[in-house]
Design an enzyme around this catalytic site. Structure first.
Site, PDB file in Angstrom:
ATOM      1  N   HIS A   1      26.728 -78.700  32.627  1.00  0.00           N
ATOM      2  CA  HIS A   1      25.998 -79.925  32.774  1.00  0.00           C
ATOM      3  C   HIS A   1      25.280 -80.809  33.790  1.00  0.00           C
ATOM      4  O   HIS A   1      26.338 -80.950  35.131  1.00  0.00           O
ATOM      5  CB  HIS A   1      26.587 -81.200  32.025  1.00  0.00           C
ATOM      6  CG  HIS A   1      25.716 -82.070  30.919  1.00  0.00           C
ATOM      7  ND1 HIS A   1      25.121 -81.748  30.300  1.00  0.00           N
ATOM      8  CD2 HIS A   1      25.122 -83.504  31.618  1.00  0.00           C
ATOM      9  CE1 HIS A   1      24.508 -82.707  29.832  1.00  0.00           C
ATOM     10  NE2 HIS A   1      24.112 -83.472  30.532  1.00  0.00           N
TER      11      HIS A   1
ATOM     12  N   ASP B   1      12.623 -75.955  38.767  1.00  0.00           N
ATOM     13  CA  ASP B   1      14.113 -76.333  39.038  1.00  0.00           C
ATOM     14  C   ASP B   1      15.271 -75.805  40.182  1.00  0.00           C
ATOM     15  O   ASP B   1      14.617 -74.095  40.232  1.00  0.00           O
ATOM     16  CB  ASP B   1      14.642 -74.773  37.457  1.00  0.00           C
ATOM     17  CG  ASP B   1      16.226 -75.536  36.746  1.00  0.00           C
ATOM     18  OD1 ASP B   1      17.278 -76.008  37.877  1.00  0.00           O
ATOM     19  OD2 ASP B   1      16.914 -75.301  36.242  1.00  0.00           O
TER      20      ASP B   1
ATOM     21  N   GLU C   1      21.557 -83.919  40.068  1.00  0.00           N
ATOM     22  CA  GLU C   1      19.976 -84.986  39.204  1.00  0.00           C
ATOM     23  C   GLU C   1      18.944 -84.462  38.550  1.00  0.00           C
ATOM     24  O   GLU C   1      18.179 -83.729  39.957  1.00  0.00           O
ATOM     25  CB  GLU C   1      20.781 -86.039  39.478  1.00  0.00           C
ATOM     26  CG  GLU C   1      19.448 -86.972  38.926  1.00  0.00           C
ATOM     27  CD  GLU C   1      20.088 -87.496  37.311  1.00  0.00           C
ATOM     28  OE1 GLU C   1      19.408 -88.053  36.524  1.00  0.00           O
ATOM     29  OE2 GLU C   1      21.393 -88.286  38.295  1.00  0.00           O
TER      30      GLU C   1
ATOM     31  N   THR D   1       7.082 -81.466  32.404  1.00  0.00           N
ATOM     32  CA  THR D   1       8.235 -81.642  33.299  1.00  0.00           C
ATOM     33  C   THR D   1       7.899 -80.392  34.533  1.00  0.00           C
ATOM     34  O   THR D   1       8.655 -80.810  35.586  1.00  0.00           O
ATOM     35  CB  THR D   1       9.763 -81.974  32.686  1.00  0.00           C
ATOM     36  OG1 THR D   1      10.769 -81.673  34.289  1.00  0.00           O
ATOM     37  CG2 THR D   1      10.012 -80.608  32.135  1.00  0.00           C
TER      38      THR D   1
ATOM     39  N   ARG E   1      17.978 -76.155  40.699  1.00  0.00           N
ATOM     40  CA  ARG E   1      20.076 -76.171  40.374  1.00  0.00           C
ATOM     41  C   ARG E   1      20.224 -74.012  41.074  1.00  0.00           C
ATOM     42  O   ARG E   1      19.984 -73.406  41.333  1.00  0.00           O
ATOM     43  CB  ARG E   1      20.393 -76.101  39.374  1.00  0.00           C
ATOM     44  CG  ARG E   1      20.172 -77.472  39.000  1.00  0.00           C
ATOM     45  CD  ARG E   1      20.479 -78.002  37.140  1.00  0.00           C
ATOM     46  NE  ARG E   1      19.183 -77.172  36.324  1.00  0.00           N
ATOM     47  CZ  ARG E   1      19.521 -77.095  34.853  1.00  0.00           C
ATOM     48  NH1 ARG E   1      20.684 -77.586  35.157  1.00  0.00           N
ATOM     49  NH2 ARG E   1      18.401 -76.645  34.678  1.00  0.00           N
TER      50      ARG E   1
END
Length: 380
Positions: free
Chosen positions: A236, A311, A277, A299, A313
């Site tokens: 998460h 993205d 975040e 988004t 990450r």
């Protein structure tokens, strides 16, 4: 999309080699200097002096102007450069360079060019050649959680011996590119405590900190997950607006609470709460993306308009945390197939994907539709 490797990857053997403590400290200082608007020299075959457009001020621009060995340019991600130039651009290169006249334009104009949420009063720009260290320059901006828009120029030979160059940092470009991956190897457990939760009275919290002493990553352990052959695990990414404030714009808060509740029902599980975040772009940039979403972008396109990937990450930190708490084989609580692939690429044995779907709330309907349509999330 999500990857097991950094969104900005290296272009040679040095980019993936471990970097030691002195060189890591140089990266840390480079990030701190970037956040303060202090120029940094990227060492390599063709050294550059660089500073973020978002933070550089008159003094920093003066230093670049005086220490430059040639024309300065503004590096932007292709999507942002296309908006500035008002015409489409191919996105095969990591960056686009816009020529800057000397003396350099004022800092306020640079910030407007870098940030699409500000009033868009644009000067005219011409394209120029992209310098060799462009990828590392944008990587520095991203590591500092700033907009990836950098003022760059070739630096004069012998710059360090000049009075204006005194105190400026030089950092190898390859170290900036390698840093996100290497950071996971420095992760340490720094605190552990029982923390009874409303939905999981037997929960424990383990805090992890990497060598950069930055924001800590947390593991929420419910029961005894290591005793399970393949415990339930949720990766998460932190969401200040959703997790803490209960924002209806996303489904993060329900996903976090629902994961803990599900694990309590099963008797064990782990939530890895990662400091990533806004899919890795940071809180301020996520809020900027929200502003662009309010103007009609989804988004994905909002992140790209800011100069970020959809993205940003990677899962090296998550894999290191799972290894530290002794979990080799897991059942992953996710709707995102790419998250499974990212963990598997880091050596985690993902035995099963467990769906984690929550109904739209009337506000986040378009957000969930974008997750399914553009990120490939399985929300049926």
């Amino acid at each position: 999309m999500i990857s097991a490797t950094p969104a900005v990857s290296g272009r040679g053997p040095d980019a993936s080699a471990p970097i030691g403590a002195p060189r890591t400290r140089a990266v840390h200082r480079a990030v701190a200097d970037a956040r303060r608007g202090v120029p940094v020299v990227l060492a390599g075959q063709h050294p550059l002096i660089v500073a973020p457009a978002e933070t550089v001020g008159a003094e920093g621009l003066h230093l670049i102007d005086r220490l430059a060995a040639g024309p300065a340019s503004l590096l932007l991600a292709p999507a942002r450069a296309a908006a500035v130039l008002r015409r489409p651009l191919a996105e095969t290169a990591p960056a686009v360079a816009l020529a800057l006249a000397r003396p350099l334009i004022d800092a306020a104009t640079l910030r407007r060019v870098a940030d699409p949420t500000l009033e868009q009063i644009m000067p005219s720009f011409a394209l120029t050649s992209v310098p060799d260290q462009a990828e590392a320059a944008l990587a520095l901006g991203k590591l500092a959680r700033l907009l990836p828009a950098m003022v760059v120029a070739p630096v004069r030979p012998g710059w360090a011996s000049l009075p204006l160059g005194a105190g400026l940092l030089a950092v190898p470009a390859a170290d900036l590119l390698a840093y996100p991956t290497n950071l996971a190897a420095t992760l340490n457990r720094v605190a552990e405590v029982e923390i009874p939760l409303e939905d999981a009275p037997d929960a424990r919290l383990i805090a992890f900190r990497a060598l950069d002493q930055g924001i800590e990553h947390m593991a929420i352990l419910v029961g005894a997950p290591a005793a399970k052959a393949a415990p339930l695990v949720r990766i998460h990414s932190e969401c200040f607006t959703g997790d803490l404030l209960g924002s209806l714009r996303c489904d993060c808060g329900p996903q976090l609470k629902g994961a803990i509740r599900r694990m309590a029902e099963e008797g064990a599980g782990v939530v890895l709460y990662l400091a990533q975040e806004g899919r890795g772009i940071g809180l301020i940039n996520k809020l900027r993306a929200y502003t662009l979403q309010d103007r009609g972008l989804d988004t994905v396109d909002a992140n790209r308009a800011l100069g970020w990937q959809a993205d940003e990450r990677n899962f090296h930190i998550a894999a290191a945390m799972l290894d530290a708490i002794g979990l080799k084989r897991i059942r992953l609580l996710t709707n995102n197939p790419e998250k499974m692939a990212g963990l598997a690429a880091c050596g985690v044995d993902v035995a099963e994907r467990v769906p984690h779907v929550f109904a739209p709330n009337g506000v986040n309907d378009a957000y969930l539709d974008t997750k399914a349509r553009r990120f490939g999330h399985l929300l049926d």
